[in-house]
Design an enzyme around this catalytic site. Sequence first.
Site, mmCIF file in Angstrom:
data_model
loop_
_atom_site.group_PDB
_atom_site.id
_atom_site.type_symbol
_atom_site.label_atom_id
_atom_site.label_comp_id
_atom_site.label_asym_id
_atom_site.label_seq_id
_atom_site.Cartn_x
_atom_site.Cartn_y
_atom_site.Cartn_z
ATOM 1 N N GLU A 49 -10.704 8.868 -12.837
ATOM 2 C CA GLU A 49 -9.586 8.408 -13.844
ATOM 3 C C GLU A 49 -8.111 8.953 -14.110
ATOM 4 O O GLU A 49 -7.574 9.315 -14.518
ATOM 5 C CB GLU A 49 -10.550 9.180 -15.179
ATOM 6 N N GLU A 523 1.270 -7.625 5.415
ATOM 7 C CA GLU A 523 -0.648 -7.152 5.061
ATOM 8 C C GLU A 523 -0.865 -7.008 3.742
ATOM 9 O O GLU A 523 -1.753 -6.475 3.305
ATOM 10 C CB GLU A 523 -1.068 -5.624 6.061
ATOM 11 N N TRP A 600 -12.023 6.670 9.761
ATOM 12 C CA TRP A 600 -11.707 6.541 8.475
ATOM 13 C C TRP A 600 -12.958 5.472 7.909
ATOM 14 O O TRP A 600 -13.249 5.250 7.174
ATOM 15 C CB TRP A 600 -10.279 5.971 8.377
ATOM 16 N N HIS A 733 5.837 9.101 2.431
ATOM 17 C CA HIS A 733 4.590 9.773 0.898
ATOM 18 C C HIS A 733 5.556 10.342 -0.367
ATOM 19 O O HIS A 733 5.146 11.121 -0.647
ATOM 20 C CB HIS A 733 3.943 10.479 1.999
#
Length: 794
Positions: A49, A523, A600, A733
Site C-alpha cells: 500500500e 527484457e 538477491w 534512478h
Amino acid sequence: MTSTSAAAASRSHPASASTSTSASAPASAARPRPGSTVLGHPRQGADRELKKAVEGYWKGRVTADALRETAAGLRRDTWRRLADSGLDEVPTGDFSYYDHVLDTSVMVGAIPARHRAAVEADPLDGYFAMARGAQDVAPLEMTKWFDTNYHYLVPELGPDTVFTADSAKQVAELREALALGHTARPVLVGPVTYLLLAKPAPGVAADFEPLTLLDRLLPVYAEVLADLRAAGAAWVQLDEPALVQDRTRAELNALARAYRDLGALTDRPQLLVASYFDRLGEALPVLVRAPVDGLALDFTGPASVNLTDLAAVGGLPGKRLVAGVVDGRNVWINDLAASLTTLATLLGLADRVDVSTSCSLLHVPLDSAAERDLDPQLTRWLAFARQKTDEVVTLARGLGRGTDTVAARLAANRADLASRASSAITRDPAVRARSVAVTDADVRRDQPYAERTVAQQTRLGLPPLPTTTIGSFPQTDELRTARAALRAGRLDEAGYDERIEAEIREVVSFQEKAGLDVLVHGEPERNDMVQYFAERLTGYLATRHGWVQSYGTRYVRPPILAGDISRPAPMTVATTAYAQSLTNRPVKGMLTGPVTMLAWSFVRDDQPLGETARQVALALRDEVADLEAAGTAVIQVDEPALRETLPLRAADRPAYLEWATEAFRLTTAGVRPDTQIHTHMCYAEFGDILRAIDDLDADVISLEAARSHMRVADELAAARYPREAGPGVYDIHSPRVPSAEEMTVLLGTALEAIPARRLWVNPDCGLKTRGWAEVRTSLENLVAAARTVRGRFS
C-alpha cells in the site's frame, strides 16, 4: 514517560519468582522476566500500500493528506499485529516514505544546499526531491546498506555543515504508538554510523572526513533524545551497524566519546545501542564500558562469535541485553532449541535479557502464510517477518517460563528442521558430481584480453565510444497486465509470446533509430533479473507475495534458494535470437551472474555459499554456450551484487572473492575469443574490489558513475584497469532527463581517466523502472553526446 507507557513497561517486564535463569530452571525474584521485541519491521503493507500511495502522490493521483493517512494506517496495523503476537515492546520511527537514512538527514538538518529551497517550500516534495532529484537538481547519491540489497541515500556533509534538530517525525510516530497503548521504543540511526555513512558534499575536498563533525552533531542528538523523553520514550534504540566493520583507533575513540557524552545527559531516555550484520569485535569492549543502558547484539551466522566475545569482556552487568537470535535477513525457520541454549548462556552475562531479531525485519517478506502456491510442507521451512515475530515470542516464553510451556512448538520445530534436512529437494547427486569435476581449465579463457579484443573488434566493427544500454527497457503497464493475464489463464502462451515479440520489435526499432551501437532485446518477458532465472532453474522456490524493499518504492521478490541448482532448458536463447533477427547490429544476450543470483535470493544456509555459487555458475555456463551457438556475439553477465556481498570484515574477504570471481569465470570462460563478455555493476563502492573486478576477466564492464560524479573512472585508472569500461552517464534512478551537454561533460571527465579506445557510453543501470518518455529523450541525448565526443577525435 507517559503513564500509559510506564504502566505497559511494568507489565512487560515483571519481577516475579516464577521467572527462569535458563530454559527450564527457576530464578531469583530480582531478575526481570525475558521480554520480546524486534529491531524494526517492513514498511510496505501486505499489498504494498505504501508503494502505491507514494507513486500515486508523485503522479498527482493521491493528495499529501491521503498519503499521510495511508502511512498512519500502515503504522497502526504494524504495531497492532506486533502487540497481538505477544511482543512486549514495538519499534517506532523505523517507518519511512523512502529511506531511514534520508529521514536522519532531515532529523539533523543536513539538507544539501541545492535542495533547501524545495524543502522550505514544501517539506514533503523537498524530501522526495532529495531522494529522486528534479529536472534541474540532482538527488543524493544512493548506495547499498552494508552487505544487504537495501539502498540508502548517502548524506552529503562538509566543514561548513550546520546541524539543527528536527524531531517532529520521530516524536509524532512515538506519540501515535503510545496513544494506542503500546510500549514503544523509537529507533534512530546512531550518530557514529550516520557520519561514517556520509560522504563529502560536492565541492568539498575528497579527503574530508565527516566523522570530524561528531562534536557538532552530538548536541543535536541530545536535543532529539530530550524531545523523545518528553514525548514519553522510556528507551531509544540507536542503530550503529557501522561498528561491525573494521574501525580505526580514531573511530573507536570517537565512538567512546559519543556515548560518553550521550550517556552523561540528564534529560534523556534509556539508551539501547544496536549493532548487527556481523561481529562487533574491537567495538564491543568500547560499548560495554560506555555509560549506556543496554546493547542489542546479533548472535546469528558470523555474528554468533559475539557470544564468546561478550563472555570474554565480562558480560553486561547492570545493563539490558537485547539478544538477536532470530535471523532478520534470511527466511529459514529458527532452530528454537539451539537458540534457547544460546539464550540460557546469555542469561549469565547480563542483568536483563530480552529476545529479538538479529536486525530489522525490513530485509525479509511480510508473511509466509500468504504463499499458498507453495507446497505446505515447504512453507513450514520458511519464516517471514510475522513468523519470525512469533519465534521471538516463543523463545522469550520458553526462556522465561521454562521449555515445558513451549514443548509442542519445540517438537514441531524439530520435525520441520528434520524434514528440510532429509528432503530430496535439497540434494541432487548429478549436480554435486558435476561441481566436484570442475577444473582450473574450466575457469580460464584460452586467450588473453589483448588477443581477444582484436578478434572481437573484427567481428563487431564498432565505432570509438560505442553506445549501448545495460539491458532492460521500461516495464509498461501493458506488459505487467499481460503477465498477470497469463498467470490467471486469461491469456494463453501463444498470445503472451506475441505480446512479448511485439515489445521486442518496438525496443529494437527504437534503438536503431536512436543510433545505439550494441542493442538489447529489452527484457519485456522478465519480471525481475533474478526471479526470471530462478523460476527456470531447479532448486529455487518463487514466491507470489514475498516483496522486500530495495529502495524507495522499488520492491523485489527475492526467490528462495532451497536445493541443488540445474538448468532444465534454455532460458533466454529464443528472445535474444528473435531480437537479433530484426537487426544487423549486435544484440547482447543478457544473463544475471551467479553471485547476484545468490545475493538477491534468500540463500540456503546448509552448505557453503561458494558451493551454491558454483552450482549456479554451471547452470549459467550452459546458457552462455547455447547463446553463443545461436550466434550471439556479445553476452552480458551482470554482477551488480559482487561488491555488496563483500564481507564486512577485511579478514573474511579474500576467501569470498576467490569463490565469487571463480564462479563468474566458470560462467563465461567457455566462449570463443571473438565472443565479447560484458558485466555490469551499480550503486556500490568499488575502490576496494578493483583487483577482483580485474580477476573477472570480462572484456567490458559497465558501472554506475553519473550520480557519484564519475568517481569510479578515476578508481579504474588508479588501479590500471586494463580492459574496456563504461562508467554510466545517465542516472536512471531519477526521473530527470539529462541533457546531451551534461552527458558530454561526464564523458569528458571519463576520458581523463580511460582511453577513448577502451571507453563505452551507457546509462548507470537498466531502464525498467523509468517511463518511455524519459528513456527516449535520455538515450537520444546519450547518443548525441557520444557523437559529439567522437567528433573531437576525428
